[in-house]
Design a protein around this motif. Sequence first.
Motif, PDB file in Angstrom:
ATOM      1  N   GLN A  64       0.824  -1.213   0.000  1.00  0.00           N
ATOM      2  CA  GLN A  64       0.000   0.000   0.000  1.00  0.00           C
ATOM      3  C   GLN A  64       0.856   1.259   0.000  1.00  0.00           C
ATOM      4  O   GLN A  64       1.701   1.441   0.887  1.00  0.00           O
ATOM      5  N   LEU A 118       3.407   2.290  -1.366  1.00  0.00           N
ATOM      6  CA  LEU A 118       4.821   2.022  -1.072  1.00  0.00           C
ATOM      7  C   LEU A 118       5.726   3.011  -1.802  1.00  0.00           C
ATOM      8  O   LEU A 118       5.606   3.204  -3.013  1.00  0.00           O
ATOM      9  N   GLN A 140       3.135   0.865   3.302  1.00  0.00           N
ATOM     10  CA  GLN A 140       2.990  -0.326   4.139  1.00  0.00           C
ATOM     11  C   GLN A 140       3.126  -1.612   3.323  1.00  0.00           C
ATOM     12  O   GLN A 140       2.672  -1.707   2.191  1.00  0.00           O
ATOM     13  N   ALA A 164       2.353  -5.758   3.860  1.00  0.00           N
ATOM     14  CA  ALA A 164       1.811  -6.799   4.734  1.00  0.00           C
ATOM     15  C   ALA A 164       1.846  -8.135   4.012  1.00  0.00           C
ATOM     16  O   ALA A 164       1.621  -8.213   2.805  1.00  0.00           O
ATOM     17  N   VAL A 171       1.596  -6.880   9.110  1.00  0.00           N
ATOM     18  CA  VAL A 171       2.481  -5.814   8.635  1.00  0.00           C
ATOM     19  C   VAL A 171       3.924  -6.234   8.922  1.00  0.00           C
ATOM     20  O   VAL A 171       4.262  -6.599  10.047  1.00  0.00           O
ATOM     21  N   HIS A 229       6.951  -4.607   7.342  1.00  0.00           N
ATOM     22  CA  HIS A 229       8.075  -3.804   6.855  1.00  0.00           C
ATOM     23  C   HIS A 229       9.039  -3.367   7.951  1.00  0.00           C
ATOM     24  O   HIS A 229      10.133  -2.915   7.650  1.00  0.00           O
ATOM     25  N   HIS A 230       8.642  -3.533   9.208  1.00  0.00           N
ATOM     26  CA  HIS A 230       9.573  -3.185  10.284  1.00  0.00           C
ATOM     27  C   HIS A 230      10.325  -4.427  10.792  1.00  0.00           C
ATOM     28  O   HIS A 230      11.198  -4.323  11.644  1.00  0.00           O
TER      29      HIS A 230
END
Length: 374
Positions: A7, A9, A60, A62, A67, A69-70
């Motif tokens: 989303q 990105l 984001q 997922a 989620v 990305h972290h």
Amino acid sequence: MANVSIQDLKKTYDGKQDILSGLNLDIRDGEFCVLVGPSGCGKSTLLRMLCGLEEISGGQLAIGGEVVHHLPPAKRGIAMVFQSYALYPHMNVYKNMAFGLKIAGSNKHDIDERIRHAAGILKIDHLLNRLPRELSGGQRQRVAIGRAIVRKPRLFLFDEPLSNLDAALRVQTRLEIAKLHKQLAATIVYVTHDQVEAMTLGDKIVVMHDGQIQQAGTPLELYQHPQNLFVAGFIGSPKMNLLPATVTEVLDDGLQVTIGGGQSLRVDVAPGAVRVGERVTLGLRAEHIHENTSGSEQLTGRVNLVEHLGEANFIYLSLTGGQDVVVRGDGNRTIAIGEHLALSADSHAFHVFDADGRALRRLKPGNVVSSRHH
Ligand SMILES: Nc1ncnc2c1ncn2[C@@H]1O[C@H](COP(=O)(O)OP(=O)(O)OP(=O)(O)O)[C@@H](O)[C@H]1O
Ligand SMILES: [Mg+2]
């Protein structure tokens, strides 16, 4: 396996120019998604962000509703296969496949079972004791794929995995990847520059350019309904013929246009907001132009070059107005360089793009399969 949701990105390096400027893409659970686009458009960057080798600059990511990305790469449940196989040269095939699992703390029995299973699928059982340098390119690439399989990832990422292989091996390994996709019901994101790979492997093809997704759809949707000039010129080999034209008449169910050299043509498209005098671009695939012997030709051209493929020829011509086109002809027909050919195309076979490069809606899209039998 899992779905992927991308989303808005974004990616910039040093806050400078956008490499990716807000991508939105959903990949279904079990879908084979192929990314294509010119060199430098950000395909590898997108894969590297998915697997965590590159940070995202916004938006984001997922996977399976989570989620990610972290998260560090090891926590994402993704396996990536690169163009360069990146096998450990001093470890045999078995140890190469076991290495990641050992690090992750799997037990010996479990590792062994997974390796035997993957080696069986990939038909590399007899190579497990060999070093990478004792393998062919195709075998090394299968080991690299095996190393990905044993990790039982939620998502497979492939970055041009076949581009180092010779033509025959590419075809064979392509078929194996297609089988693998079915067997594992795997979600795959796959980058390639190869039109045939993209068309044959993809459930969905995503065309990237200028930091954006130009179009995403099934291979046939993109081939039959490119929504802009970029996609029209990118998907298909040989490239779609693109001819500048001027609108001379707007009808309810089409346009009358002239192309360079003064030939007038009728095309069946919904005219939309197009007006008389507007510059448009006509698109016509090689297989939709036919040699015309009935005398009602719309186009004439002089042959510059003929490529013999066996079952068909690609005939490269210059039209009377100077534009170059390629035509797919019968492989049994002998054609001489310099010969003049009379050509025709059905009015519904044309794609038309407005001055901004947007496709006008086609009223009777040419069917790819049946059109070969005209
Ligand atoms: N570390 C970096 N710093 C600055 N720019 C980078 C960096 N890495 C990549 N780029 C730029 O990002 C853009 C996208 O690169 P990327 O490798 O994703 O392209 P690609 O679509 O995979 O191309 P190819 O088809 O050639 O593999 C390129 O313009 C590249 O120069
Ligand atoms: Mg790349």
